[in-house]
Design an enzyme around this catalytic site. Sequence first.
Site, PDB file in Angstrom:
ATOM      1  N   SER A   1       0.831  -1.196   0.000  1.00  0.00           N
ATOM      2  CA  SER A   1       0.000   0.000   0.000  1.00  0.00           C
ATOM      3  C   SER A   1       0.876   1.261   0.000  1.00  0.00           C
ATOM      4  O   SER A   1       1.671   1.469  -0.911  1.00  0.00           O
ATOM      5  CB  SER A   1      -0.945  -0.069   1.203  1.00  0.00           C
ATOM      6  OG  SER A   1      -1.914   0.958   1.158  1.00  0.00           O
TER       7      SER A   1
ATOM      8  N   HIS B   1      -2.490  -1.284  -4.188  1.00  0.00           N
ATOM      9  CA  HIS B   1      -3.950  -1.302  -4.289  1.00  0.00           C
ATOM     10  C   HIS B   1      -4.467   0.130  -4.217  1.00  0.00           C
ATOM     11  O   HIS B   1      -3.702   1.074  -4.066  1.00  0.00           O
ATOM     12  CB  HIS B   1      -4.586  -2.203  -3.220  1.00  0.00           C
ATOM     13  CG  HIS B   1      -4.402  -1.741  -1.807  1.00  0.00           C
ATOM     14  ND1 HIS B   1      -4.895  -2.428  -0.723  1.00  0.00           N
ATOM     15  CD2 HIS B   1      -3.780  -0.648  -1.270  1.00  0.00           C
ATOM     16  CE1 HIS B   1      -4.585  -1.787   0.388  1.00  0.00           C
ATOM     17  NE2 HIS B   1      -3.909  -0.700   0.081  1.00  0.00           N
TER      18      HIS B   1
END
Length: 199
Positions: free
Chosen positions: A103, A128
Amino acid sequence: MSPITDALVPMVVEQTSRGERSYDIYSRLLKERVIFLTGQVEDHMANLVVAQLLFLESENPDKDIFLYINSPGGSVTAGMSIYDTMQFIKPNVSTVCMGQACSMGAFLLAGGAKGKRYCLPNSRVMIHQPLGGFQGQASDIQIHAKEILTIKHRLNSLLAKHTGQPLEVVEGDTDRDNFMSADQAVEYGLVDSVLTQRD
């Protein structure tokens, strides 16, 4: 750090012309221009990393800084404060993924100086879209939904810039959790090479 983890941080003792000097291991490595970004990315941790980056720039603006990352990700705003400082300061920031960079951790990994972004061989990288949750009046939810879409577009645009991937590809690849090995991260353009041992 909590008192329990403080007790577990090793101390390094050095002999100087003035006698003995002891450092905790992280402070000693900071002298070598090494910063650790470990755990959840949140405001307090981000402030410490930013302060270390600014300090090392003031010490020597022409010498590289090494940012070692082992993080599951975290707050976008906290991460962006680190990212913006990395881009703002004069020294190149070399990023190294050890363990995981997920992330916001992966975003910061990719934001290192081109040609100086690395993964260790068994590390994992995950990209993501940003996560968000909000409750309240419908109009407030709508405002926050618009903001998270703006942030998503900004993060994807920057990821496209750093990886060399087209924006549409990044948008598709960040739609869900997308895990990569170190070699796959090189192929994608998140890092430049895999480090197996020191030269």
